[in-house]
Design an enzyme around this catalytic site. Sequence first.
Site, PDB file in Angstrom:
ATOM      1  N   ARG A  22     -31.348 -31.785  -4.885  1.00 10.38           N
ATOM      2  CA  ARG A  22     -30.517 -30.853  -4.768  1.00 10.38           C
ATOM      3  C   ARG A  22     -31.232 -29.131  -3.971  1.00 10.38           C
ATOM      4  O   ARG A  22     -31.764 -28.449  -4.473  1.00 10.38           O
ATOM      5  CB  ARG A  22     -28.895 -30.030  -4.711  1.00 10.38           C
ATOM      6  CG  ARG A  22     -28.125 -28.888  -4.890  1.00 10.38           C
ATOM      7  CD  ARG A  22     -26.652 -28.515  -5.291  1.00 10.38           C
ATOM      8  NE  ARG A  22     -26.144 -27.492  -4.882  1.00 10.38           N
ATOM      9  CZ  ARG A  22     -24.800 -27.973  -4.251  1.00 10.38           C
ATOM     10  NH1 ARG A  22     -23.842 -28.466  -4.492  1.00 10.38           N
ATOM     11  NH2 ARG A  22     -23.816 -26.286  -3.776  1.00 10.38           N
TER      12      ARG A  22
ATOM     13  N   ARG B  69     -27.814 -27.675   2.879  1.00 12.66           N
ATOM     14  CA  ARG B  69     -27.868 -28.646   1.438  1.00 12.66           C
ATOM     15  C   ARG B  69     -28.287 -29.556   1.715  1.00 12.66           C
ATOM     16  O   ARG B  69     -27.875 -30.668   2.519  1.00 12.66           O
ATOM     17  CB  ARG B  69     -26.482 -27.659   0.901  1.00 12.66           C
ATOM     18  CG  ARG B  69     -25.793 -28.765   0.688  1.00 12.66           C
ATOM     19  CD  ARG B  69     -24.091 -27.910   1.664  1.00 12.66           C
ATOM     20  NE  ARG B  69     -24.603 -26.824   1.632  1.00 12.66           N
ATOM     21  CZ  ARG B  69     -23.830 -25.843   0.852  1.00 12.66           C
ATOM     22  NH1 ARG B  69     -22.730 -26.475  -0.088  1.00 12.66           N
ATOM     23  NH2 ARG B  69     -23.443 -24.497   0.835  1.00 12.66           N
TER      24      ARG B  69
ATOM     25  N   ASP C 240     -23.813 -32.236  -1.699  1.00 13.10           N
ATOM     26  CA  ASP C 240     -22.779 -31.165  -1.977  1.00 13.10           C
ATOM     27  C   ASP C 240     -21.684 -32.088  -2.446  1.00 13.10           C
ATOM     28  O   ASP C 240     -21.890 -33.065  -1.637  1.00 13.10           O
ATOM     29  CB  ASP C 240     -22.457 -30.879  -0.291  1.00 13.10           C
ATOM     30  CG  ASP C 240     -21.653 -29.441  -0.871  1.00 13.10           C
ATOM     31  OD1 ASP C 240     -22.032 -28.982  -2.961  1.00 13.10           O
ATOM     32  OD2 ASP C 240     -21.443 -28.367  -0.689  1.00 13.10           O
TER      33      ASP C 240
ATOM     34  N   ASP D 260     -18.514 -32.622  -4.370  1.00 18.53           N
ATOM     35  CA  ASP D 260     -16.884 -31.623  -4.814  1.00 18.53           C
ATOM     36  C   ASP D 260     -16.029 -32.670  -5.076  1.00 18.53           C
ATOM     37  O   ASP D 260     -15.534 -33.782  -4.372  1.00 18.53           O
ATOM     38  CB  ASP D 260     -16.721 -30.996  -3.381  1.00 18.53           C
ATOM     39  CG  ASP D 260     -17.368 -29.819  -2.810  1.00 18.53           C
ATOM     40  OD1 ASP D 260     -17.875 -28.605  -3.534  1.00 18.53           O
ATOM     41  OD2 ASP D 260     -17.604 -29.604  -1.909  1.00 18.53           O
TER      42      ASP D 260
HETATM   43  N1  ROI Z   1     -20.082 -27.792   6.958  1.00 20.74           N
HETATM   44  C1  ROI Z   1     -19.275 -29.145   6.906  1.00 20.74           C
HETATM   45  N2  ROI Z   1     -18.694 -29.984   8.388  1.00 20.74           N
HETATM   46  N3  ROI Z   1     -19.426 -30.184   6.610  1.00 20.74           N
HETATM   47  C2  ROI Z   1     -19.765 -29.968   4.979  1.00 20.74           C
HETATM   48  O1  ROI Z   1     -20.147 -30.399   4.371  1.00 20.74           O
HETATM   49  C3  ROI Z   1     -19.561 -28.834   4.783  1.00 20.74           C
HETATM   50  N4  ROI Z   1     -20.487 -27.719   3.545  1.00 20.74           N
HETATM   51  C4  ROI Z   1     -20.657 -26.346   3.539  1.00 20.74           C
HETATM   52  C5  ROI Z   1     -20.102 -25.555   4.835  1.00 20.74           C
HETATM   53  C6  ROI Z   1     -21.557 -24.995   4.549  1.00 20.74           C
HETATM   54  C7  ROI Z   1     -19.426 -25.268   4.286  1.00 20.74           C
HETATM   55  N5  ROI Z   1     -19.779 -25.950   5.640  1.00 20.74           N
HETATM   56  C8  ROI Z   1     -20.219 -27.455   5.825  1.00 20.74           C
HETATM   57  O2  ROI Z   1     -20.315 -26.303   2.075  1.00 20.74           O
END
Ligand code: ROI
Length: 165
Positions: free
Chosen positions: A84, A93, A96, A98
Amino acid sequence: MMTDAFIGLGSNLKEPAAQLARAVSALATLPETVLVAQSPFYASRPVGPQDQPDFVNGAVWLRTSLRPHRLLDELQRIEQKHGRERLRHWGPRTLDLDVLLFGTQVLDDERLTVPHRELANRDFALQPLLDLKADLALPDGTPIAELRNQCPDNGLRKLPPADYP
Ligand code: ROI
């Protein structure tokens, strides 16, 4: 007791679809957990700063007897193991992961807010959830389909499976 947990996946660095595919494989091997299903992957424009690559997003449905914070530990371990990198707040990134929903639990502490705080504003999380389970709802009973209808459109494009690694 087994709980249905829904995990959002995102990446916009270093072959994002490959990052997600590897993460799904890792999630499938978590202890006390079964992978029920994985959503299609989507390309989506970045939410936040626009001077970054498009994201690839998806979601998985897990059935787990891990407690929420233990699951979070495992997600963070996978993020770290898969290199990461997080270059800035709301910036690009590599991976991620979540916790979007954890059964019908509502959690809010310094590590974990479930349902995810931004869920209602993110078509790239809502659409994969609907793909996994069309009648999914928030703990308060609000259908995810209703949130999806009201959500700002962020130009989601479903990636054909042939584009997955
Ligand atoms: N924007 C998109 N389209 N997809 C994401 O997973 C994503 N994740 C984030 C931020 C940078 C807010 N924007 C994102 O953490």
